[in-house]
Design an enzyme around this catalytic site. Structure first.
Site, PDB file in Angstrom:
ATOM      1  N   PHE A 131      35.194  34.997  32.650  1.00 29.31           N
ATOM      2  CA  PHE A 131      35.677  36.268  33.182  1.00 29.31           C
ATOM      3  C   PHE A 131      36.908  36.008  34.045  1.00 29.31           C
ATOM      4  CE2 PHE A 131      36.014  39.714  36.224  1.00 29.31           C
ATOM      5  CZ  PHE A 131      35.908  40.822  35.401  1.00 29.31           C
ATOM      6  N   ASP A 219      40.546  28.946  37.538  1.00 30.86           N
ATOM      7  CA  ASP A 219      40.283  30.245  38.144  1.00 30.86           C
ATOM      8  C   ASP A 219      39.168  30.102  39.176  1.00 30.86           C
ATOM      9  OD1 ASP A 219      39.469  32.797  38.804  1.00 30.86           O
ATOM     10  OD2 ASP A 219      39.676  33.614  36.779  1.00 30.86           O
ATOM     11  N   LYS A 248      39.702  37.438  46.061  1.00 30.30           N
ATOM     12  CA  LYS A 248      38.417  37.820  46.645  1.00 30.30           C
ATOM     13  C   LYS A 248      38.319  37.432  48.126  1.00 30.30           C
ATOM     14  CE  LYS A 248      35.682  38.087  42.372  1.00 30.30           C
ATOM     15  NZ  LYS A 248      35.557  39.541  42.339  1.00 30.30           N
TER      16      LYS A 248
END
Length: 326
Positions: A131, A219, A248
């Site tokens: 993702f 990532d 985040k």
């Protein structure tokens, strides 16, 4: 009907998640009726210190008192430059050159653009069930057809390999390395089910790509900034990725921000001249991110060491349950 995404609102009602939350402190949330909730979701990892962290708000209040200009493009942003220096100091190896963004998906988009202009190749290789976000490029790198349906995704020149399968990566590189700009992967698949790869897989994949002249994008938008018991999952790698992606938790739960941190050998000035963003480099987001890094690293990283201890304990207890109830 809700005027804020009625489809989402209907889902919230279906699953009884439509409480109106009016206050948050640490790990606790409170609704209009005064009901208290423990927040185990933590905005998918974007709240490293819980709701309304005092240190973050103090940094933003100081910026307000100093009347820092928040958005000054195309002039220099001292706070953004301070953040870039901090990131260069704490990231492993020679990762050093930062492009700031406003979200995780935008960080992935920036990385895709950079590897393509740097290599002159188009193919982005990623992993099944990985993702990387829901904008079109990030969605195309996301190996989950569920999210791609109806959006004419993936876009051309994206392909996928099984996560953790080094032999499959080697075979693809030996056959088509001259077409591949980069391999993007998570050190632990989050949305894919919290899937840990075989020991040494990520570092071996980086080394293998480097042998074949293919760039690597790690990532760490979800795993970075202490969530694995290290500042980054790649903190102790001998072979560091060509690009490290953060977002985040970087904003400390207060500001949206992302960062694509690049080795000098993977940087390209053509990207630097052409890529821009209205809200990236803003002083408030950079101030919150600097405060986040300071809090994570204080007392020689005591908070991160506590994460490692808690993680080991929880994992041991879960594995014990798994043995008792196979």
């Amino acid at each position: 009907m809700s005027l804020l995404n009625p489809a989402r609102n209907q889902l919230l009602e279906t699953f009884a998640l439509d409480a109106t939350l009016i206050r948050g402190s640490g790990a606790r949330l409170f609704d209009e009726q005064g009901e208290e909730y423990l927040d185990f979701l933590s905005q998918y990892g974007a709240l490293p210190f819980g709701h309304n962290p005092e240190r973050g708000w103090a940094a933003l209040s100081a910026a307000h008192q100093a009347q820092l200009p928040s958005m000054v493009q195309p002039m220099r942003s001292p706070e953004a430059e301070r953040l870039a220096r901090k990131l260069a100091e704490v990231t492993p190896g020679d990762l050093a050159i930062t492009t700031l963004t406003n979200s995780g998906a935008e960080t992935v988009e920036a990385a895709i653009k950079l590897v393509r202009i740097r290599t002159g190749r188009s193919v982005i290789l990623s992993t099944r069930n990985g993702f990387h976000g829901k904008t079109l490029g990030a969605l195309s790198a996301t190996g989950k057809p569920l999210y791609q349906q109806g959006f004419n995704a993936p876009a051309p020149d994206f392909d996928y390999l099984p996560f953790g399968d080094l032999a499959a990566l080697e075979a693809r590189l030996e056959a088509h390395a001259d077409l591949i700009a980069a391999f993007i992967l998570e050190p632990i698949q989050g949305e894919g089910g919290v899937v840990c790869p075989p020991e040494g897989y990520v570092e071996a994949a980086i080394a293998l790509c480097r042998q074949h002249g293919v760039l690597t994008i790690l990532d760490e938008i979800q795993t970075g900034l202490g969530r694995t018991g290290q500042l980054f999952a790649c903190s102790n790698f001998l072979d560091v990725p060509d690009m490290l992606l953060l977002s985040k938790a970087l904003g400390g739960g207060l500001m949206p921000i992302g960062a694509c941190i690049v080795r000098p050998s993977a940087w390209d000035d053509r990207f630097g001249r052409l890529h821009s963003s209205t809200f990236a480099n803003n002083a408030l987001a950079a101030t919150a991110a600097c405060a986040t890094l300071d809090q994570l690293l204080e007392d020689n990283g005591a908070l991160i060491r506590q994460v490692a201890e808690n993680g080991a304990y929880i994992r041991a207890r879960l594995e014990a349950l798994q043995r008792d109830y196979p």
